[in-house]
Design an enzyme around this catalytic site. Structure first.
Site, PDB file in Angstrom:
ATOM      1  CG  PHE A 216      -0.240   0.409   2.509  1.00 50.73           C
ATOM      2  CD1 PHE A 216      -0.028   1.748   2.812  1.00 50.73           C
ATOM      3  CD2 PHE A 216       0.250  -0.550   3.395  1.00 50.73           C
ATOM      4  CE1 PHE A 216       0.644   2.123   3.972  1.00 50.73           C
ATOM      5  CE2 PHE A 216       0.925  -0.185   4.543  1.00 50.73           C
ATOM      6  CZ  PHE A 216       1.121   1.160   4.831  1.00 50.73           C
TER       7      PHE A 216
ATOM      8  CE  LYS B  74      -2.696  -8.857  -4.410  1.00 55.91           C
ATOM      9  NZ  LYS B  74      -3.280  -7.667  -3.769  1.00 55.91           N
TER      10      LYS B  74
ATOM     11  CD  GLU C 227      -5.385  -6.269   0.216  1.00 56.64           C
ATOM     12  OE1 GLU C 227      -4.429  -6.020  -0.554  1.00 56.64           O
ATOM     13  OE2 GLU C 227      -5.345  -7.164   1.072  1.00 56.64           O
TER      14      GLU C 227
ATOM     15  CB  SER D  31       4.864  -7.226   5.731  1.00 54.35           C
ATOM     16  OG  SER D  31       4.007  -8.261   5.332  1.00 54.35           O
TER      17      SER D  31
ATOM     18  CB  CYS E 211      10.425  -0.110   2.740  1.00 57.52           C
ATOM     19  SG  CYS E 211      11.072   0.595   1.232  1.00 57.52           S
TER      20      CYS E 211
ATOM     21  CD  GLU F 234       8.582  -2.699   8.283  1.00 61.66           C
ATOM     22  OE1 GLU F 234       7.857  -3.691   8.076  1.00 61.66           O
ATOM     23  OE2 GLU F 234       9.097  -2.036   7.368  1.00 61.66           O
TER      24      GLU F 234
HETATM   25  P1  NAD Z   1       1.678  -6.693   2.957  1.00 54.52           P
HETATM   26  O1  NAD Z   1       2.732  -7.716   2.996  1.00 54.52           O
HETATM   27  O2  NAD Z   1       0.596  -6.749   3.966  1.00 54.52           O
HETATM   28  O3  NAD Z   1       0.935  -6.706   1.514  1.00 54.52           O
HETATM   29  C1  NAD Z   1       1.670  -6.612   0.307  1.00 54.52           C
HETATM   30  C2  NAD Z   1       0.884  -7.299  -0.805  1.00 54.52           C
HETATM   31  O4  NAD Z   1       0.788  -8.698  -0.523  1.00 54.52           O
HETATM   32  C3  NAD Z   1      -0.539  -6.807  -0.978  1.00 54.52           C
HETATM   33  O5  NAD Z   1      -0.828  -6.753  -2.357  1.00 54.52           O
HETATM   34  C4  NAD Z   1      -1.372  -7.868  -0.281  1.00 54.52           C
HETATM   35  O6  NAD Z   1      -2.667  -8.017  -0.835  1.00 54.52           O
HETATM   36  C5  NAD Z   1      -0.565  -9.132  -0.508  1.00 54.52           C
HETATM   37  N1  NAD Z   1      -0.662 -10.114   0.572  1.00 54.52           N
HETATM   38  C6  NAD Z   1      -0.883  -9.882   1.890  1.00 54.52           C
HETATM   39  N2  NAD Z   1      -0.846 -11.046   2.596  1.00 54.52           N
HETATM   40  C7  NAD Z   1      -0.576 -12.017   1.692  1.00 54.52           C
HETATM   41  C8  NAD Z   1      -0.398 -13.432   1.808  1.00 54.52           C
HETATM   42  N3  NAD Z   1      -0.497 -14.065   2.975  1.00 54.52           N
HETATM   43  N4  NAD Z   1      -0.127 -14.124   0.679  1.00 54.52           N
HETATM   44  C9  NAD Z   1      -0.027 -13.499  -0.511  1.00 54.52           C
HETATM   45  N5  NAD Z   1      -0.183 -12.164  -0.674  1.00 54.52           N
HETATM   46  C10 NAD Z   1      -0.447 -11.432   0.416  1.00 54.52           C
HETATM   47  O7  NAD Z   1       2.437  -5.268   2.987  1.00 54.52           O
HETATM   48  P2  NAD Z   1       1.820  -3.803   3.137  1.00 54.52           P
HETATM   49  O8  NAD Z   1       1.351  -3.611   4.532  1.00 54.52           O
HETATM   50  O9  NAD Z   1       0.904  -3.512   2.017  1.00 54.52           O
HETATM   51  O10 NAD Z   1       3.135  -2.912   2.884  1.00 54.52           O
HETATM   52  C11 NAD Z   1       4.012  -2.506   3.906  1.00 54.52           C
HETATM   53  C12 NAD Z   1       5.210  -3.432   4.007  1.00 54.52           C
HETATM   54  O11 NAD Z   1       5.913  -3.421   2.763  1.00 54.52           O
HETATM   55  C13 NAD Z   1       6.223  -2.966   5.043  1.00 54.52           C
HETATM   56  O12 NAD Z   1       6.698  -4.093   5.738  1.00 54.52           O
HETATM   57  C14 NAD Z   1       7.341  -2.342   4.221  1.00 54.52           C
HETATM   58  O13 NAD Z   1       8.619  -2.345   4.830  1.00 54.52           O
HETATM   59  C15 NAD Z   1       7.307  -3.221   3.021  1.00 54.52           C
HETATM   60  N6  NAD Z   1       7.920  -2.547   1.880  1.00 54.52           N
HETATM   61  C16 NAD Z   1       9.175  -2.964   1.510  1.00 54.52           C
HETATM   62  C17 NAD Z   1       9.817  -2.333   0.458  1.00 54.52           C
HETATM   63  C18 NAD Z   1      11.184  -2.763   0.045  1.00 54.52           C
HETATM   64  O14 NAD Z   1      11.639  -2.347  -1.004  1.00 54.52           O
HETATM   65  N7  NAD Z   1      11.882  -3.593   0.799  1.00 54.52           N
HETATM   66  C19 NAD Z   1       9.191  -1.281  -0.223  1.00 54.52           C
HETATM   67  C20 NAD Z   1       7.911  -0.887   0.183  1.00 54.52           C
HETATM   68  C21 NAD Z   1       7.289  -1.545   1.235  1.00 54.52           C
END
Ligand code: NAD
Length: 497
Positions: A148, A172, A175, A225, A280, A380
């Protein structure tokens, strides 16, 4: 408003039975409803992408690049409109949203110049009368699953480079803020690319898993994450796909007493709270070395001057958290930190924004005397929370950071070149800033998180993205002829002794 899917060049209403409300995190106003695409819709996206690939891979690379240039220019024309929409669904301030869009456009600029990056290698007479050449080939359908916190930049990290390399793509998005990716898809759609070259499917875990398990999908690019990144990496690689999974972070900034005091404190406060700490690469741990421990009052003053507020108030330094659930999690961690004995110097957990009393706001929060076993260090937090730790020497700071499981970004503030060089050499983190708080590389480099912040080997954008989205074909050629040229070039008789 029901948010459409984008499949085979058309924006279509989903037949989904599951829908989720997308809300403005500053006001809770419902902006749209996002579908969780059905398996049939997911399959039609894969079918469309496969057909598009067969057509697109025949388009010469310079022609693909020209079309990406058109897309890039249209994104530039729409950048403020995109940024405004992004503010509404993500809560970012306008300046921050402009940065989100612009950093994505910069990757598109690189994709517009893809041709030289696709050059292979050649060696004439690599063996007697045999020439060898290597060519970069597109692979097929790639999928992207995005978080997000950068709804423009991170989708734009992925599909423009994938498409420029000759592949098709299924995105994808998160959401939680899926409207910006749809608007980007509308701009893409206006440029005349083949139908199905880019598809945007909406949903959550099931839709992600469909992509991870589908045999037609050659590779998956994920950002999110840490626990999800690990699961994605395992599932995608078990299904024999190429995968890059960017994960969470805990970024430390080391402050030596010889640093420029005012500039360092301002950078520290801004990078901890900017985008409500939902970056991040946000600095979430300040490591004060020796006498820099005396700077704490100034750090608290700088943080207390930061204003959380709505996107369209120019006085706002940052906005709300993405959801009420995120806010609750951050508030819980703040309480836990205090209960575990960290010194809470600024507590933003009770902050209410006068202009938007229903928003998911958290005020700037500062902990001092944090130790490695505390939850506020281990987790985090992903909120506007800075924790301070004290160490005696630079060596102690390096050891602390290298023991942390994450390795996304880190920085050092110092006036000493020798200290900076030692830090740069010895730190086990993939992106390092020297007097630069958030060292995010520009797109002609790559985004190179390490250890628990990345699973895979080829990173996002830059040359590594070209390697991720292509495979190499190597051709050895020998021609038989009896003409004079051959006679004039006898086989060598030189032998090694
Ligand atoms: P998230 O992991 O909750 O969701 C990311 C994506 O994965 C979404 O599209 C979600 O629908 C999908 N998803 C969620 N659970 C899933 C599962 N069990 N199986 C498959 N798909 C799943 O992350 P978020 O809260 O949207 O984003 C924030 C996180 O992203 C933070 O931890 C941040 O550090 C990380 N981030 C990392 C970088 C990087 O370059 N390392 C960059 C941006 C964000």
């Amino acid at each position: 408003m029901k948010l459409p899917l984008y499949i085979n060049g058309a924006f279509v209403e989903s037949a989904a039975t599951e829908w989720r409300e997308v809300r403005n995190p500053a006001t809770q106003e419902t902006l749209c409803r996002v579908p969780f695409a059905t398996p049939e819709e997911m399959q039609s996206a894969v079918d469309a992408a496969r057909r598009a690939f067969l057509e697109w891979r025949e388009v010469p690379a310079p022609q693909r690049a020209r079309m990406i240039t058109v897309f890039t220019n249209r994104l530039k024309e729409a950048q403020d409109e995109l940024a405004k929409g992004l503010c509404l669904e993500s809560g970012k301030t306008f300046a921050d949203a402009q940065g989100d869009v612009w950093r994505g456009i910069e990757v598109c600029e690189q994709a517009s110049n893809i041709t030289p990056l696709l050059l292979g290698e050649t060696l004439e007479n690599a063996a007697t009368r045999i020439d060898i050449a290597s060519y970069t080939h597109p692979m097929g359908v790639f999928a992207g699953i995005t978080p997000f916190n950068f709804p423009a930049m991170i989708p734009l990290w992925m599909f423009p480079m994938a498409v420029a390399c000759g592949n098709s793509f299924i995105l994808k998005p998160s959401e939680q803020d899926p409207m910006t990716p749809n608007r980007i898809a509308e701009i893409f759609d206006s440029c005349g690319f083949p139908k199905g070259l880019l598809n945007v499917v909406h949903g959550g875990v099931d839709q992600a898993n469909f992509l991870l398990e589908h045999p037609e999908i050659k590779g998956v690019s994920f950002v999110g994450s840490a626990p999800v990144a690990q699961a994605i990496y395992r599932t995608a690689s078990t299904n024999l796909k190429r995968v890059q999974a960017f994960a969470g972070a805990k970024n430390h900034s080391v402050i030596l007493p010889d640093a420029d005091r005012a500039a360092t404190i301002s950078a520290l406060a801004g990078s901890a709270c900017g985008a409500a700490g939902q970056r991040c690469m946000a600095i979430s741990v300040g490591v004060l070395v020796g006498e820099a421990g005396a700077w704490v009052d100034d750090i608290r003053d700088a943080m207390s001057r930061l204003k959380a507020g709505p996107w369209n108030d120019p006085a706002s330094d940052y906005g709300p958290l993405i959801s009420a659930a995120s806010r609750e999690r951050v508030v819980k961690l703040i309480r836990q930190g205090a209960a575990e004995g960290a010194e809470l110097l600024l507590d933003g957990s009770g902050f209410q924004c006068a202009a938007c009393p229903d928003g998911n706001f958290v005020g700037p929060t500062l902990f001092d005397h944090v130790t490695p076993e505390m939850s506020v260090y281990r987790e985090e937090i992903f909120g506007p929370v800075l924790i301070l730790m004290r160490v005696a020497t630079l060596e102690d700071a390096i050891a602390l950071i290298n023991r942390n499981p994450y390795g996304n970004g880190t920085s050092i503030f110092t006036g000493s070149g020798a200290a900076a060089r030692k830090f740069q050499r010895e730190i086990d983190v993939g992106q390092v800033g020297v007097n630069v708080p958030i060292p995010v590389p520009l797109p002609f480099f790559s985004f190179t998180g390490w250890r628990g912040s990345f699973y895979g080997d080829q990173h996002a954008y830059g040359k590594q993205a070209v390697r991720f989205y292509t495979e190499t074909k190597t051709v050895m050629t020998r021609w038989f002829d009896a003409d004079t040229t051959t006679a004039a070039r006898p086989e060598t008789t030189i032998r090694l002794k």
